[in-house]
Write a protein that holds these residues in place. Structure first.
Motif, PDB file in Angstrom:
ATOM      1  N   LEU A  85      59.664  45.619  24.852  1.00  0.00           N
ATOM      2  CA  LEU A  85      58.447  44.827  24.786  1.00  0.00           C
ATOM      3  C   LEU A  85      57.321  45.553  25.519  1.00  0.00           C
ATOM      4  O   LEU A  85      57.554  46.407  26.381  1.00  0.00           O
ATOM      5  N   ASP A  86      56.092  45.218  25.193  1.00  0.00           N
ATOM      6  CA  ASP A  86      54.949  45.831  25.878  1.00  0.00           C
ATOM      7  C   ASP A  86      54.832  45.343  27.317  1.00  0.00           C
ATOM      8  O   ASP A  86      54.283  46.046  28.173  1.00  0.00           O
ATOM      9  N   GLU A  87      55.348  44.149  27.594  1.00  0.00           N
ATOM     10  CA  GLU A  87      55.293  43.564  28.929  1.00  0.00           C
ATOM     11  C   GLU A  87      56.702  43.191  29.387  1.00  0.00           C
ATOM     12  O   GLU A  87      57.591  42.965  28.568  1.00  0.00           O
ATOM     13  N   PRO A  88      56.923  43.105  30.704  1.00  0.00           N
ATOM     14  CA  PRO A  88      58.234  42.668  31.196  1.00  0.00           C
ATOM     15  C   PRO A  88      58.556  41.249  30.739  1.00  0.00           C
ATOM     16  O   PRO A  88      57.655  40.451  30.456  1.00  0.00           O
ATOM     17  N   VAL A  89      59.827  40.941  30.662  1.00  0.00           N
ATOM     18  CA  VAL A  89      60.246  39.584  30.331  1.00  0.00           C
ATOM     19  C   VAL A  89      59.856  38.670  31.492  1.00  0.00           C
ATOM     20  O   VAL A  89      60.176  38.969  32.648  1.00  0.00           O
ATOM     21  N   PRO A  90      59.120  37.572  31.230  1.00  0.00           N
ATOM     22  CA  PRO A  90      58.677  36.693  32.319  1.00  0.00           C
ATOM     23  C   PRO A  90      59.849  36.196  33.169  1.00  0.00           C
ATOM     24  O   PRO A  90      60.943  35.938  32.661  1.00  0.00           O
ATOM     25  N   ALA A  91      59.619  36.076  34.457  1.00  0.00           N
ATOM     26  CA  ALA A  91      60.643  35.541  35.352  1.00  0.00           C
ATOM     27  C   ALA A  91      60.851  34.060  35.068  1.00  0.00           C
ATOM     28  O   ALA A  91      59.896  33.349  34.729  1.00  0.00           O
ATOM     29  N   THR A 121      64.543  45.070  27.001  1.00  0.00           N
ATOM     30  CA  THR A 121      63.584  45.071  28.103  1.00  0.00           C
ATOM     31  C   THR A 121      64.200  44.518  29.378  1.00  0.00           C
ATOM     32  O   THR A 121      64.007  45.069  30.473  1.00  0.00           O
ATOM     33  N   LEU A 122      64.958  43.440  29.244  1.00  0.00           N
ATOM     34  CA  LEU A 122      65.639  42.863  30.406  1.00  0.00           C
ATOM     35  C   LEU A 122      66.607  43.865  31.033  1.00  0.00           C
ATOM     36  O   LEU A 122      66.579  44.118  32.241  1.00  0.00           O
ATOM     37  N   LYS A 146      65.917  26.334  29.839  1.00  0.00           N
ATOM     38  CA  LYS A 146      64.573  25.762  29.812  1.00  0.00           C
ATOM     39  C   LYS A 146      63.670  26.421  30.853  1.00  0.00           C
ATOM     40  O   LYS A 146      62.442  26.327  30.771  1.00  0.00           O
ATOM     41  N   HIS A 147      64.266  27.102  31.799  1.00  0.00           N
ATOM     42  CA  HIS A 147      63.509  27.772  32.856  1.00  0.00           C
ATOM     43  C   HIS A 147      63.053  29.166  32.431  1.00  0.00           C
ATOM     44  O   HIS A 147      62.194  29.763  33.073  1.00  0.00           O
ATOM     45  N   GLY A 148      63.648  29.702  31.362  1.00  0.00           N
ATOM     46  CA  GLY A 148      63.381  31.053  30.906  1.00  0.00           C
ATOM     47  C   GLY A 148      64.683  31.826  30.806  1.00  0.00           C
ATOM     48  O   GLY A 148      65.774  31.287  31.044  1.00  0.00           O
ATOM     49  N   TYR A 149      64.592  33.105  30.449  1.00  0.00           N
ATOM     50  CA  TYR A 149      65.794  33.932  30.342  1.00  0.00           C
ATOM     51  C   TYR A 149      66.310  34.265  31.740  1.00  0.00           C
ATOM     52  O   TYR A 149      65.554  34.724  32.605  1.00  0.00           O
ATOM     53  N   ILE A 150      67.628  34.048  31.942  1.00  0.00           N
ATOM     54  CA  ILE A 150      68.204  34.297  33.263  1.00  0.00           C
ATOM     55  C   ILE A 150      69.272  35.395  33.241  1.00  0.00           C
ATOM     56  O   ILE A 150      69.824  35.732  34.278  1.00  0.00           O
ATOM     57  N   GLY A 151      69.544  35.968  32.069  1.00  0.00           N
ATOM     58  CA  GLY A 151      70.524  37.041  32.031  1.00  0.00           C
ATOM     59  C   GLY A 151      70.711  37.617  30.646  1.00  0.00           C
ATOM     60  O   GLY A 151      70.064  37.184  29.674  1.00  0.00           O
ATOM     61  N   ALA A 152      71.590  38.611  30.540  1.00  0.00           N
ATOM     62  CA  ALA A 152      71.889  39.271  29.266  1.00  0.00           C
ATOM     63  C   ALA A 152      73.295  39.849  29.323  1.00  0.00           C
ATOM     64  O   ALA A 152      73.764  40.271  30.388  1.00  0.00           O
ATOM     65  N   ASN A 187      80.055  45.917  28.155  1.00  0.00           N
ATOM     66  CA  ASN A 187      79.361  47.083  28.705  1.00  0.00           C
ATOM     67  C   ASN A 187      78.149  46.748  29.563  1.00  0.00           C
ATOM     68  O   ASN A 187      77.705  47.573  30.363  1.00  0.00           O
ATOM     69  N   ARG A 188      77.588  45.568  29.393  1.00  0.00           N
ATOM     70  CA  ARG A 188      76.464  45.144  30.227  1.00  0.00           C
ATOM     71  C   ARG A 188      76.608  43.654  30.532  1.00  0.00           C
ATOM     72  O   ARG A 188      76.833  42.847  29.626  1.00  0.00           O
ATOM     73  N   PHE A 189      76.472  43.303  31.810  1.00  0.00           N
ATOM     74  CA  PHE A 189      76.513  41.905  32.233  1.00  0.00           C
ATOM     75  C   PHE A 189      75.455  41.754  33.313  1.00  0.00           C
ATOM     76  O   PHE A 189      75.622  42.244  34.431  1.00  0.00           O
ATOM     77  N   LEU A 190      74.361  41.087  32.976  1.00  0.00           N
ATOM     78  CA  LEU A 190      73.220  40.970  33.882  1.00  0.00           C
ATOM     79  C   LEU A 190      72.909  39.512  34.174  1.00  0.00           C
ATOM     80  O   LEU A 190      72.722  38.712  33.258  1.00  0.00           O
ATOM     81  N   ILE A 191      72.888  39.171  35.464  1.00  0.00           N
ATOM     82  CA  ILE A 191      72.273  37.939  35.940  1.00  0.00           C
ATOM     83  C   ILE A 191      71.057  38.384  36.751  1.00  0.00           C
ATOM     84  O   ILE A 191      71.204  39.159  37.708  1.00  0.00           O
ATOM     85  N   ARG A 192      69.886  37.929  36.387  1.00  0.00           N
ATOM     86  CA  ARG A 192      68.656  38.433  36.997  1.00  0.00           C
ATOM     87  C   ARG A 192      68.648  38.197  38.507  1.00  0.00           C
ATOM     88  O   ARG A 192      69.139  37.184  39.003  1.00  0.00           O
ATOM     89  N   SER A 193      68.097  39.155  39.236  1.00  0.00           N
ATOM     90  CA  SER A 193      68.179  39.152  40.696  1.00  0.00           C
ATOM     91  C   SER A 193      67.482  37.955  41.330  1.00  0.00           C
ATOM     92  O   SER A 193      67.857  37.533  42.437  1.00  0.00           O
ATOM     93  N   MET A 194      66.482  37.396  40.660  1.00  0.00           N
ATOM     94  CA  MET A 194      65.785  36.249  41.248  1.00  0.00           C
ATOM     95  C   MET A 194      66.531  34.934  41.030  1.00  0.00           C
ATOM     96  O   MET A 194      66.119  33.889  41.517  1.00  0.00           O
ATOM     97  N   VAL A 195      67.637  34.991  40.287  1.00  0.00           N
ATOM     98  CA  VAL A 195      68.430  33.791  40.004  1.00  0.00           C
ATOM     99  C   VAL A 195      69.594  33.720  40.993  1.00  0.00           C
ATOM    100  O   VAL A 195      70.426  34.619  41.048  1.00  0.00           O
ATOM    101  N   ARG A 196      69.641  32.673  41.784  1.00  0.00           N
ATOM    102  CA  ARG A 196      70.689  32.490  42.784  1.00  0.00           C
ATOM    103  C   ARG A 196      71.400  31.163  42.532  1.00  0.00           C
ATOM    104  O   ARG A 196      71.036  30.123  43.100  1.00  0.00           O
ATOM    105  N   ILE A 197      72.380  31.191  41.653  1.00  0.00           N
ATOM    106  CA  ILE A 197      73.105  29.980  41.290  1.00  0.00           C
ATOM    107  C   ILE A 197      74.589  30.242  41.486  1.00  0.00           C
ATOM    108  O   ILE A 197      75.171  31.110  40.822  1.00  0.00           O
ATOM    109  N   ARG A 198      75.201  29.509  42.364  1.00  0.00           N
ATOM    110  CA  ARG A 198      76.619  29.685  42.644  1.00  0.00           C
ATOM    111  C   ARG A 198      77.451  29.423  41.392  1.00  0.00           C
ATOM    112  O   ARG A 198      77.222  28.441  40.681  1.00  0.00           O
ATOM    113  N   ASN A 199      78.400  30.310  41.116  1.00  0.00           N
ATOM    114  CA  ASN A 199      79.336  30.203  39.994  1.00  0.00           C
ATOM    115  C   ASN A 199      78.688  30.434  38.622  1.00  0.00           C
ATOM    116  O   ASN A 199      79.350  30.246  37.598  1.00  0.00           O
TER     117      ASN A 199
END
Length: 367
Positions: A85-91, A121-122, A146-152, A187-199
């Motif tokens: 994407l031309d811009e980062p994925v919104p937090a 992009t993520l 509903k909060h936005g994308y939190i991982g990939a 091969n890829r498992f991403l939980i975004r760094s700003m997301v802090r949710i137990r489990n």
């Protein structure tokens, strides 16, 4: 479905028929030749699609062996950079800290170019290994809410050779070549760094592993049997079960060259009677850990004594349970712990709370 290994064996066994197909259209390029050969020999996948890509790889192998000559490849310049994407994925906004409070948590299967650009992009910006160019059969998921994308999450072809996995699979070299497509790499498992949710990681992993078989079947016509992944030494990988250690070899590393750091290998059995179908035995695999590794974790007793050969799994489980309780009362009688399971400890410890004589023998058998 005919895998590349079987395609190669078929073509090697029928050189005259292969030559006849190729000579019928002398002006064809490589792609056209691979399509005609696939149709002539019946190389189709589980959904009835011509396997011209796998056939072309087999033809290239035969050319390298001097068995045939292919037209010179047309030079096609392909970008090695994934579409972004031309811009980062919104937090994500307003993400709670409790899993039960996350609104609209869902897995979104990537199916079009727009979704793939978001996924790329993520992962490119936020995963330590960046966005890959996946090989073979592959699936990508976005973790939305509903909060936005939190991982990939991304799945692709399994490693060509992997000692820890192959020992657990208990298959021969020929079986590995024939059935490797039934193993898929996470091969890829991403939980975004700003997301802090137990489990959240284990919950998401469970959701995707339950969904993947049907999505994979819809796209490729069959259900895979095993998922494999790797976790580097800087991560604990607590949402996986260890199967062994790699030798630090990259997927395409030549010879014995070790191009990457050693990683833990984790596998997940998707179920079914695939061992019977492949004719391989059932294998119970336990983690191969470095000395002292994992002793600070909650599962150290299972890691140390879970494979104790005591003649009955229930006895091994009881040993693990007793050792775990003993470790929770250092310097005291085990019965001093008011929460202790008396039914579980008395077979190994007397009423005094001290170990019975045979416990030392059980420890020796487990080590």
């Amino acid at each position: 479905m005919v895998v590349q290994h079987q395609i190669l064996k078929t073509l090697r066994a029928a050189p005259c028929e292969l030559t006849e197909v190729m000579e019928q259209h002398p002006d064809d390029g490589r792609t056209a030749i691979s399509r005609r050969v696939s149709e002539a020999f019946g190389f189709y996948d589980a959904l009835g699609r011509v396997q011209h890509s796998s056939c072309l790889q087999a033809l290239k192998t035969l050319e390298a062996e001097g068995a045939l000559s292919l037209p010179a490849p047309k030079r096609v310049v392909r970008s090695t950079v994934p579409r972004l994407l031309d811009e980062p994925v919104p937090a994500p906004v307003g993400v709670p800290t409790l899993l039960k409070d996350v609104r609209g948590l869902e897995l979104e299967l990537v199916e079009d170019a727009g979704q793939r650009a978001i996924w790329n992009t993520l992962v490119e910006a936020e995963h330590p290994l960046c966005a890959p160019r996946f090989a073979g059969r592959q699936l990508r998921y976005l973790v939305g809410s509903k909060h936005g994308y939190i991982g990939a999450i991304g799945f692709a072809a399994a490693a060509l050779y992997l000692k820890a996995r192959d020992r657990w699979m208990a298959w021969s070299d020929e079986q590995r070549e024939d059935y490797r497509d039934h193993v898929v790499g996470l091969n890829r498992f991403l939980i975004r760094s700003m997301v802090r949710i137990r489990n959240l990681a284990s919950h998401t992993l469970g959701k995707v592993l339950r969904r993947l078989p049907e999505d994979f079947k819809n796209r490729y016509g069959y259900v895979p049997r095993v998922i494999e992944t790797f976790v580097g030494p800087e991560h604990r990988g607590t949402c996986f079960q260890a199967a062994g250690k790699t030798k630090g070899r990259g997927r395409h590393a030549p010879g014995n060259a070790c191009t990457k750091g050693k990683k833990a290998v984790f596998v997940y059995d998707l179920g079914g009677d695939w061992r019977q179908e492949l004719g391989v035995p059932v294998v119970e695999a336990y983690p191969e850990l470095e000395v002292g590794a994992g002793l600070a974790s909650d599962t150290w007793a299972e890691q140390e004594f879970g494979g104790a050969p005591l003649g009955d799994k229930r006895r091994s489980d009881r040993l693990v349970h007793g050792v775990d309780m003993l470790s929770r009362t250092p310097g005291e009688l085990i019965t001093a712990n008011l929460d202790a399971d008396r039914a579980g400890i008395l077979p190994f410890f007397g009423e005094s709370g001290r170990e019975r004589d045979h416990v030392g023998e059980d420890f020796a058998a487990a080590s």
